[in-house]
Design an enzyme around this catalytic site. Structure first.
Site, PDB file in Angstrom:
ATOM      1  N   GLY A 195       0.830  -1.217   0.000  1.00 58.11           N
ATOM      2  CA  GLY A 195       0.000   0.000   0.000  1.00 58.11           C
ATOM      3  C   GLY A 195       0.854   1.252   0.000  1.00 58.11           C
ATOM      4  N   GLY A 201      -0.414   4.614  -1.531  1.00 58.97           N
ATOM      5  CA  GLY A 201      -1.580   5.298  -0.959  1.00 58.97           C
ATOM      6  C   GLY A 201      -1.185   6.455  -0.052  1.00 58.97           C
ATOM      7  N   THR A 211      -8.724  -0.910  11.766  1.00 57.34           N
ATOM      8  CA  THR A 211      -9.493   0.333  11.617  1.00 57.34           C
ATOM      9  C   THR A 211     -10.619   0.484  12.634  1.00 57.34           C
ATOM     10  OG1 THR A 211     -11.135   1.391  10.166  1.00 57.34           O
ATOM     11  CG2 THR A 211     -10.747  -0.931   9.791  1.00 57.34           C
ATOM     12  N   GLU A 220     -13.444   1.375  11.901  1.00 57.35           N
ATOM     13  CA  GLU A 220     -14.683   0.883  11.275  1.00 57.35           C
ATOM     14  C   GLU A 220     -15.123  -0.453  11.893  1.00 57.35           C
ATOM     15  OE1 GLU A 220     -16.899   1.699   8.470  1.00 57.35           O
ATOM     16  OE2 GLU A 220     -16.184   3.670   9.091  1.00 57.35           O
ATOM     17  N   TYR A 277     -16.206  -3.956   4.055  1.00 63.08           N
ATOM     18  CA  TYR A 277     -14.860  -3.464   4.397  1.00 63.08           C
ATOM     19  C   TYR A 277     -14.544  -3.809   5.850  1.00 63.08           C
ATOM     20  CZ  TYR A 277     -11.255  -0.108   5.801  1.00 63.08           C
ATOM     21  OH  TYR A 277     -10.113   0.471   6.321  1.00 63.08           O
ATOM     22  N   ARG A 315      -4.803  12.563   0.801  1.00 61.80           N
ATOM     23  CA  ARG A 315      -5.994  11.721   0.892  1.00 61.80           C
ATOM     24  C   ARG A 315      -6.603  11.522  -0.499  1.00 61.80           C
ATOM     25  NH1 ARG A 315      -8.502   7.711   3.663  1.00 61.80           N
ATOM     26  NH2 ARG A 315      -9.890   8.475   5.281  1.00 61.80           N
TER      27      ARG A 315
HETATM   28  P1  NAP Z   1      -5.375   4.290   0.379  1.00 59.30           P
HETATM   29  O1  NAP Z   1      -4.855   5.668   0.149  1.00 59.30           O
HETATM   30  O2  NAP Z   1      -6.630   3.868  -0.269  1.00 59.30           O
HETATM   31  O3  NAP Z   1      -4.194   3.283  -0.052  1.00 59.30           O
HETATM   32  C1  NAP Z   1      -4.434   1.906  -0.194  1.00 59.30           C
HETATM   33  C2  NAP Z   1      -3.197   1.283  -0.799  1.00 59.30           C
HETATM   34  O4  NAP Z   1      -3.420  -0.128  -0.962  1.00 59.30           O
HETATM   35  C3  NAP Z   1      -2.839   1.817  -2.200  1.00 59.30           C
HETATM   36  O5  NAP Z   1      -1.429   1.888  -2.291  1.00 59.30           O
HETATM   37  C4  NAP Z   1      -3.369   0.718  -3.107  1.00 59.30           C
HETATM   38  O6  NAP Z   1      -2.717   0.659  -4.355  1.00 59.30           O
HETATM   39  C5  NAP Z   1      -3.015  -0.491  -2.277  1.00 59.30           C
HETATM   40  N1  NAP Z   1      -3.710  -1.714  -2.671  1.00 59.30           N
HETATM   41  C6  NAP Z   1      -5.040  -1.913  -2.827  1.00 59.30           C
HETATM   42  N2  NAP Z   1      -5.300  -3.198  -3.172  1.00 59.30           N
HETATM   43  C7  NAP Z   1      -4.084  -3.809  -3.254  1.00 59.30           C
HETATM   44  C8  NAP Z   1      -3.670  -5.115  -3.572  1.00 59.30           C
HETATM   45  N3  NAP Z   1      -4.553  -6.068  -3.891  1.00 59.30           N
HETATM   46  N4  NAP Z   1      -2.345  -5.406  -3.544  1.00 59.30           N
HETATM   47  C9  NAP Z   1      -1.435  -4.463  -3.231  1.00 59.30           C
HETATM   48  N5  NAP Z   1      -1.772  -3.177  -2.928  1.00 59.30           N
HETATM   49  C10 NAP Z   1      -3.072  -2.876  -2.941  1.00 59.30           C
HETATM   50  O7  NAP Z   1      -5.537   4.004   1.947  1.00 59.30           O
HETATM   51  P2  NAP Z   1      -4.849   4.755   3.196  1.00 59.30           P
HETATM   52  O8  NAP Z   1      -5.776   5.809   3.655  1.00 59.30           O
HETATM   53  O9  NAP Z   1      -3.447   5.047   2.878  1.00 59.30           O
HETATM   54  O10 NAP Z   1      -4.957   3.596   4.295  1.00 59.30           O
HETATM   55  C11 NAP Z   1      -3.889   2.673   4.477  1.00 59.30           C
HETATM   56  C12 NAP Z   1      -4.408   1.455   5.222  1.00 59.30           C
HETATM   57  O11 NAP Z   1      -4.934   1.848   6.491  1.00 59.30           O
HETATM   58  C13 NAP Z   1      -5.566   0.724   4.536  1.00 59.30           C
HETATM   59  O12 NAP Z   1      -5.416  -0.649   4.813  1.00 59.30           O
HETATM   60  C14 NAP Z   1      -6.811   1.259   5.206  1.00 59.30           C
HETATM   61  O13 NAP Z   1      -7.842   0.309   5.127  1.00 59.30           O
HETATM   62  C15 NAP Z   1      -6.294   1.446   6.618  1.00 59.30           C
HETATM   63  N6  NAP Z   1      -6.926   2.497   7.401  1.00 59.30           N
HETATM   64  C16 NAP Z   1      -7.008   3.767   6.925  1.00 59.30           C
HETATM   65  C17 NAP Z   1      -7.554   4.768   7.704  1.00 59.30           C
HETATM   66  C18 NAP Z   1      -7.652   6.186   7.211  1.00 59.30           C
HETATM   67  O14 NAP Z   1      -8.412   6.958   7.812  1.00 59.30           O
HETATM   68  N7  NAP Z   1      -6.905   6.576   6.205  1.00 59.30           N
HETATM   69  C19 NAP Z   1      -8.031   4.457   8.993  1.00 59.30           C
HETATM   70  C20 NAP Z   1      -7.906   3.160   9.448  1.00 59.30           C
HETATM   71  C21 NAP Z   1      -7.334   2.177   8.664  1.00 59.30           C
HETATM   72  P3  NAP Z   1      -3.195   1.557  -5.628  1.00 59.30           P
HETATM   73  O15 NAP Z   1      -2.464   2.857  -5.470  1.00 59.30           O
HETATM   74  O16 NAP Z   1      -2.753   0.764  -6.779  1.00 59.30           O
HETATM   75  O17 NAP Z   1      -4.676   1.708  -5.519  1.00 59.30           O
HETATM   76  O1  G4F Z   2     -14.513   9.737   4.115  1.00 57.77           O
HETATM   77  P1  G4F Z   2     -15.297   8.488   4.244  1.00 57.77           P
HETATM   78  O2  G4F Z   2     -15.549   7.719   2.999  1.00 57.77           O
HETATM   79  O3  G4F Z   2     -14.540   7.616   5.337  1.00 57.77           O
HETATM   80  P2  G4F Z   2     -15.012   6.368   6.232  1.00 57.77           P
HETATM   81  O4  G4F Z   2     -16.163   5.683   5.660  1.00 57.77           O
HETATM   82  O5  G4F Z   2     -15.118   6.856   7.626  1.00 57.77           O
HETATM   83  O6  G4F Z   2     -13.743   5.400   6.081  1.00 57.77           O
HETATM   84  C1  G4F Z   2     -12.409   5.888   6.206  1.00 57.77           C
HETATM   85  O7  G4F Z   2     -12.018   5.817   7.560  1.00 57.77           O
HETATM   86  C2  G4F Z   2     -11.944   4.477   8.107  1.00 57.77           C
HETATM   87  C3  G4F Z   2     -11.504   4.598   9.572  1.00 57.77           C
HETATM   88  O8  G4F Z   2     -12.628   4.800  10.378  1.00 57.77           O
HETATM   89  C4  G4F Z   2     -10.943   3.687   7.294  1.00 57.77           C
HETATM   90  F1  G4F Z   2     -10.838   2.436   7.819  1.00 57.77           F
HETATM   91  C5  G4F Z   2     -11.394   3.618   5.845  1.00 57.77           C
HETATM   92  O9  G4F Z   2     -10.400   2.929   5.086  1.00 57.77           O
HETATM   93  C6  G4F Z   2     -11.513   5.045   5.301  1.00 57.77           C
HETATM   94  O10 G4F Z   2     -10.230   5.612   5.276  1.00 57.77           O
HETATM   95  O11 G4F Z   2     -16.717   8.791   4.915  1.00 57.77           O
HETATM   96  C7  G4F Z   2     -16.824   9.481   6.135  1.00 57.77           C
HETATM   97  C8  G4F Z   2     -18.298   9.790   6.393  1.00 57.77           C
HETATM   98  C9  G4F Z   2     -19.230   8.583   6.247  1.00 57.77           C
HETATM   99  O12 G4F Z   2     -20.141   8.585   7.298  1.00 57.77           O
HETATM  100  C10 G4F Z   2     -19.954   8.837   4.933  1.00 57.77           C
HETATM  101  O13 G4F Z   2     -21.263   8.271   4.862  1.00 57.77           O
HETATM  102  O14 G4F Z   2     -18.737  10.735   5.430  1.00 57.77           O
HETATM  103  C11 G4F Z   2     -20.002  10.339   4.935  1.00 57.77           C
HETATM  104  N1  G4F Z   2     -20.182  10.918   3.596  1.00 57.77           N
HETATM  105  C12 G4F Z   2     -21.158  11.810   3.282  1.00 57.77           C
HETATM  106  N2  G4F Z   2     -21.079  12.134   1.984  1.00 57.77           N
HETATM  107  C13 G4F Z   2     -19.449  10.682   2.504  1.00 57.77           C
HETATM  108  C14 G4F Z   2     -20.021  11.435   1.481  1.00 57.77           C
HETATM  109  N3  G4F Z   2     -18.375   9.887   2.291  1.00 57.77           N
HETATM  110  C15 G4F Z   2     -17.832   9.867   1.042  1.00 57.77           C
HETATM  111  N4  G4F Z   2     -16.738   9.109   0.824  1.00 57.77           N
HETATM  112  N5  G4F Z   2     -18.368  10.595   0.005  1.00 57.77           N
HETATM  113  C16 G4F Z   2     -19.465  11.393   0.171  1.00 57.77           C
HETATM  114  O15 G4F Z   2     -19.915  12.043  -0.774  1.00 57.77           O
END
Ligand code: NAP
Ligand code: G4F
Length: 345
Positions: free
Chosen positions: A10, A13, A134, A136, A159, A194
């Site tokens: 990842g 990302g 996460t 979630e 998810y 992001r």
């Molecule tokens: P992100 O920006 O969506 O990055 C996801 C990464 O995973 C990208 O590099 C993507 O590659 C890669 N990927 C997806 N499918 C893959 C596969 N089959 N094999 C290898 N690589 C793959 O997510 P992020 O926000 O950096 O989050 C990083 C991790 O933390 C994720 O596991 C997410 O679920 C978890 N997480 C995120 C948050 C948050 O708020 N950001 C919170 C809790 C947990 P591509 O560039 O090719 O798409």
């Molecule tokens: O930005 P979101 O899509 O993030 P969400 O669903 O909280 O998930 C993110 O955080 C998780 C950690 O708690 C990670 F595990 C996960 O990988 C990801 O990074 O949505 C946030 C909130 C939701 O309640 C959604 O229903 O925003 C609300 N929302 C309202 N309008 C929207 C929209 N979300 C998105 N993506 N797009 C909309 O137009």
């Protein structure tokens, strides 16, 4: 001391960018896998190489996919990393309802494939494993707030169910085989890196582009949902700290403050001098079959055991994202203006 080697899935990302930056600053060699796609997805890592030219030769990328177990074993046994960070995931909650099986393959099986490779390597040399779990997984039911390491899971999307399974695999490999394997239970963390279809970045980009006359409005789903939003750069530090700790354990990382999507909108639009209500429409397309209403974390354990603390407030986070996107919008505007025929005087 020999240079430490980290393997990051990842890496392309958001968190991959910030974690790689941190690891390079700490002197690591970083190897990442990238999926083969018809167009390149290395934008963030290319930017990082430009920002840290002296470290660029310590980042290596190769093709790989966490769903390819044999490929992972080959890479890991050849590389023999000291630390492995599994950030790869289909990370979009709404999309997971449309692609449940793929989400499970990437988010659960991907983790399991890595754990098997770690188990093999660990027979040869010690290795430490981080799993991106996460908030979630908690499901956000109001009676569970604030959520800590002790809060029961109640996943409300494909998810989240896939991440719960990966959480348990990680814990089980720790207990069954004595692996140094940790779950970081991270609450939402955001940044200018992001992805554009997460709600915070969608909002900051829209505010900036509307201000520059490049966009006329923004359509969102549930704006009453509440999230505990922190800054990604602070959170990757916590990931690294987990792997430096004496014992492998699971930790929540969070700010302890929840805000509605509506508050995020208000703060972002007022930063550019606009009222979001003049531009917002609600579109049912963005609602989820089951919503996570309220996430707000209790990161006391990480603070007391690791000494980790978030450094960036909600307002600072919104500001830094909006300011970044305003600069992008100004560049986009200038690019458009260049292409316009000169006005007759
Ligand atoms: P992100 O920006 O969506 O990055 C996801 C990464 O995973 C990208 O590099 C993507 O590659 C890669 N990927 C997806 N499918 C893959 C596969 N089959 N094999 C290898 N690589 C793959 O997510 P992020 O926000 O950096 O989050 C990083 C991790 O933390 C994720 O596991 C997410 O679920 C978890 N997480 C995120 C948050 C948050 O708020 N950001 C919170 C809790 C947990 P591509 O560039 O090719 O798409
Ligand atoms: O930005 P979101 O899509 O993030 P969400 O669903 O909280 O998930 C993110 O955080 C998780 C950690 O708690 C990670 F595990 C996960 O990988 C990801 O990074 O949505 C946030 C909130 C939701 O309640 C959604 O229903 O925003 C609300 N929302 C309202 N309008 C929207 C929209 N979300 C998105 N993506 N797009 C909309 O137009």
């Amino acid at each position: 001391m020999t240079q430490k080697r980290a393997f990051v899935t990842g890496i392309t990302g958001q968190d991959g960018y910030y974690l790689t930056r941190l690891l390079l600053e700490k002197g690591y060699d970083v190897r990442g896998i990238v999926r083969r796609t018809s167009s390149m997805s290395r934008r963030r890592i290319d930017q990082l190489k430009d920002e840290m030219p002296d470290c660029a030769d310590r980042i290596t990328m190769q093709y790989g996919d966490v769903t390819d177990a044999a490929g992972l074993i080959r890479i890991i046994m050849e590389l023999e990393p000291d630390e492995i960070y599994n950030l790869a995931a289909q990370s979009h909650v709404r999309v997971s309802f449309d692609k449940p099986a793929y989400t499970q393959a990437a988010n659960t099986d991907g983790c399991l494939n890595l754990l098997e490779a770690v188990r093999l390597l660990n027979q040869r040399k010690p290795v430490r494993f981080y799993q991106a779990s996460t908030s979630e997984m908690f499901g956000g039911l109001p009676e569970t707030v604030p959520q800590s390491e002790k809060t029961p899971f109640h996943p409300r999307s494909p998810y989240a169910t896939a991440k719960v399974a990966a959480f348990h695999h990680t814990m089980n490999y720790r207990e069954a085989y004595g692996l140094f394997a940790c779950n970081g239970i991270l609450f939402n963390h955001e940044s200018p890196m992001r992805g554009e279809n997460f709600v915070t970045r969608k909002i900051t980009l829209a505010a900036a582009r509307i201000k520059e006359g490049l966009q006329s409005g923004i359509a969102l789903g549930n704006i009453d949902a509440q999230r505990d939003w922190g800054y990604a750069a602070d959170y990757v530090e916590g990931m690294w700290m987990m792997l430096q700790h004496d014992e492998p354990e699971d930790f929540v990382l969070a700010t302890g403050e929840a805000h509605t999507v509506r508050e995020f909108l208000q703060e972002a639009f007022s930063r550019v001098g606009l009222d979001y209500q003049d531009y917002l429409s609600i579109d049912s397309h963005y609602f989820r079959p089951t919503e996570v209403e309220l996430l707000c974390g209790d990161a006391r354990k990480a603070r007391e055991v690791l000494g980790w603390e978030p450094k960036t407030s909600f307002s600072e986070l919104v500001q830094l994202m909006v300011d970044h996107d305003c600069e992008l919008a100004r560049q986009e505007r200038a690019f458009h203006d260049l292409g316009r025929p000169a006005q007759a005087t």
